[in-house]
Write a protein that holds these residues in place. Structure first.
Motif, PDB file in Angstrom:
ATOM      1  N   GLN B 102      46.725  50.593  -8.769  1.00 24.95           N
ATOM      2  CA  GLN B 102      46.766  49.110  -8.583  1.00 24.95           C
ATOM      3  C   GLN B 102      45.565  48.751  -9.428  1.00 24.95           C
ATOM      4  O   GLN B 102      45.637  47.593 -10.026  1.00 24.95           O
ATOM      5  CB  GLN B 102      46.525  49.016  -7.128  1.00 24.95           C
ATOM      6  N   ARG B 104      44.579  49.667 -12.267  1.00 31.34           N
ATOM      7  CA  ARG B 104      44.977  49.806 -13.601  1.00 31.34           C
ATOM      8  C   ARG B 104      45.814  48.600 -13.723  1.00 31.34           C
ATOM      9  O   ARG B 104      45.844  47.665 -14.746  1.00 31.34           O
ATOM     10  CB  ARG B 104      45.967  51.166 -14.002  1.00 31.34           C
ATOM     11  N   VAL B 105      46.821  48.255 -12.688  1.00 32.13           N
ATOM     12  CA  VAL B 105      47.724  47.058 -12.866  1.00 32.13           C
ATOM     13  C   VAL B 105      47.016  45.847 -12.980  1.00 32.13           C
ATOM     14  O   VAL B 105      47.381  44.955 -13.615  1.00 32.13           O
ATOM     15  CB  VAL B 105      48.872  47.115 -11.779  1.00 32.13           C
ATOM     16  N   LEU B 106      45.889  45.737 -12.432  1.00 31.86           N
ATOM     17  CA  LEU B 106      45.046  44.742 -12.381  1.00 31.86           C
ATOM     18  C   LEU B 106      44.237  44.445 -13.416  1.00 31.86           C
ATOM     19  O   LEU B 106      43.601  43.534 -13.779  1.00 31.86           O
ATOM     20  CB  LEU B 106      44.174  44.530 -11.174  1.00 31.86           C
ATOM     21  N   GLY B 107      44.256  45.704 -14.256  1.00 34.71           N
ATOM     22  CA  GLY B 107      43.330  45.438 -15.419  1.00 34.71           C
ATOM     23  C   GLY B 107      41.465  45.584 -14.993  1.00 34.71           C
ATOM     24  O   GLY B 107      40.868  45.180 -15.658  1.00 34.71           O
TER      25      GLY B 107
END
Lengths: 262, 303
Positions: B102, B104-107
């Motif tokens: 998550q 990574r998904v949010l950067g």
């Protein structure tokens, strides 16, 4: 998009379907080399293109891998996390396409490495020109893009993982049967034209349904690749593949943009 | 008053079925908003719309003042986290791997804060255990941890205690209170378990048939509900005399039991009764009043 790709690739390398698919793609060329090696009657010439042995089943592997990989996101509702994180649906769809297509390309690369690692020491270096290898691999990647885009589209329309997997299998199997029968039929007609000394176009008119299917279906393209040598009209085949993949992706994105996610 | 979420006449229709029928609601900043309604009332549908999982048929909503049709809505959504129906977690990954995913998904630039998040939801000792081997309560807490990635200031929890055992319910309740009190996170909780909500919510929205029946604060609800205390005594005659002297409403149920409709000072009441030779056997605060209030709002029976 970069965030989605980063998360997607991280997941790809942990995905069991990807690992199994890569294993099968590596196993097939190695098996083909070892069978050739065991066959003492065969002349011990370089086994050009043996690393492409996985192409005969890649449609099945991609259908399974993509539907499991993408289906997992719907099944475990992790698609929610990406949408709630504020990513656009187009980005999510494209990221899935890029990640799964890269996965498929990695599978083919693994097949080349594994096949070559066994074939070259036993039979010597390949003799086919590099240009043939490049064109063939490009065609394989484009064919994979069609399968990936098709299965991704199916997974978008049918979000239940098991149904998506089943439908994907049935669709690619139908493509496989159609491609093989078109390929066989065209070969017979070509032989007939050669025997009767008439132009092939007299039996298979250019741009006829049969002619188009022969060059457009990735499954019949696979038969052409497995025959060896530089595929005839490779440019036309690649153009068909790119157009099909683009069309399927556009259709998939259109569906996904309006889709109610549960 | 500042609002985190405002909806205006939201409608969501599925084939031949209207799930939301002009819903208007307002969630104040810093509140724990209890979204109450029976199964099929439209609670999850609303949550799906505001989290971007589905698109409204008509009407609009605003998150932090940004309208749903505005492109900036995606940026507003980055300030919220949600658990919709079931926790959205990868079953074949560990708790830590799920949070990393998550992140990574949010950067997010690094994985700082993951250990603190696991600590916060009580999952710091799960090690290499995969989520598929977690209990339902652990999965629910992990789902909340995923929703908390990126430090959102608005969390949406859809039926967070469904299917949990009593200890799991207590854990989630304490976690929600902690998030609200310590981190000042606004929380929207949908539930049909009124008793549980009454222990948490600062504001309520009652929904039925896809429409908001009534919105109110916890204080307003408390006033609207006539809370009662059920008393078991040795002599209800003495009890009625004492309660009359105190000017309190009550209802005698039988020779030893009565319902008292007021906040009582238990010690004083027990002393007064004792002085007149009446012993108090039990005193129990009754919570059914919230249910009664809800039933009076939406009407009883299945719809």
């Amino acid at each position: 998009m970069i965030n989605l790709l980063s998360a997607g690739f991280s997941r790809l390398f942990r995905n069991m379907a990807f690992r199994i698919g890569t294993g099968i793609m590596m196993f097939l060329p190695v098996m083909a080399v070892l069978l050739n090696n065991a066959d003492k009657t065969n002349p011990r010439e370089p086994l050009d293109g043996v690393y492409n042995a996985g192409v005969c089943v890649v449609w099945l592997i991609i259908a399974s891998f993509v539907s499991i990989f993408v289906g997992q996101d719907y099944n475990e509702k992790t698609m929610h996390n990406r949408l709630i994180a504020g990513h656009s649906r187009v980005s999510i769809y494209l990221a899935d396409l890029i990640v799964t297509l890269t996965g498929a390309v990695i599978m083919q690369a693994a097949a080349i490495i594994a096949g070559s690692a066994v074939a070259i020491p036993l039979f010597g270096m390949y003799t086919e020109p590099v240009s043939t290898v490049i064109v063939t691999q490009l065609l394989i990647v484009c064919g994979m893009a069609v399968y990936t885009a098709l299965v991704l589209f199916i997974c978008t329309v049918v979000t239940t993982k098991s149904y998506a997997q089943g439908i994907s299998m049935v669709v690619v199997l139908a493509m496989f049967i159609a491609g093989n029968s078109v390929y066989d039929n065209v070969q017979k007609l070509r032989e007939k034209a050669a025997q009767e000394n008439i132009p092939v176009t007299q039996l298979i008119p250019e741009n006829s349904v049969k002619d188009t299917m022969y060059y457009a279906l990735p499954t019949s393209q696979a038969d052409v690749i497995l025959r060896g040598g530089l595929p005839e009209k490779a440019g036309k085949m690649i153009a068909f593949d790119l157009a099909s993949a683009a069309l399927l992706t556009a259709a998939g994105m259109l569906v996904f943009r309006r889709k109610d996610i549960k | 008053m500042e609002f985190v979420l405002r909806t205006n006449d939201l409608v969501k229709k599925y084939r031949g079925f209207t799930a939301l029928n002009g819903l208007t609601m307002n969630i104040p900043k810093g509140s724990i908003y209890g979204f109450v309604g029976r199964n099929g009332a439209g609670k999850t549908t609303l949550i799906r719309l505001i989290t971007g999982l589905q698109l409204p048929t008509s009407g609009s909503f605003e998150i932090y003042g940004v309208k749903n049709t505005d492109k900036a809505i995606n940026d507003s959504r980055k300030r919220m986290g949600a658990v919709v129906e079931t926790p959205a977690v990868y079953q074949d990954l560990t708790a830590k791997e799920n949070l990393k995913m998550q992140y990574r998904v949010l950067g997010l630039p690094d994985f700082k804060g993951i250990d603190e998040l696991l600590e916060l939801v009580g999952l710091s000792d799960t090690g290499r255990k995969k989520v598929k081997n977690f209990s339902l309560g652990m999965k629910q807490r992990l789902g909340i941890a995923v929703a908390l990635c990126g430090s959102p200031d608005f969390i949406v929890l859809d039926e967070p205690v469904n299917g949990l055992d009593p200890q799991g319910i207590i854990d989630i309740r304490e976690l929600i209170l902690k998030l609200n009190h310590e981190k000042n996170i606004t929380i929207l909780i949908s539930s049909h378990i009124l008793e549980e909500l009454s222990k948490l919510a600062t504001h309520y929205g009652f929904i039925d048939g896809g429409k908001m029946i009534r919105e109110m604060s916890a204080e307003e609800l408390e006033k609207a509900c006539c809370k009662s205390v059920r008393m078991t005594v040795t002599d209800t005659g003495v009890l009625s005399r004492v309660l009359d002297e105190m000017g309190v409403d009550y209802k005698i149920l039988d020779s030893s039991t009565a319902d008292v409709f007021a906040k009582l000072n238990f010690t004083q009441t027990a002393l007064k009764l004792s002085e007149q030779g009446c012993d108090v056997i039990t005193m129990e605060e009754k919570d059914e009043s919230l249910e009664s209030f809800y039933i009076s709002l939406v009407g009883g029976g299945e719809k």
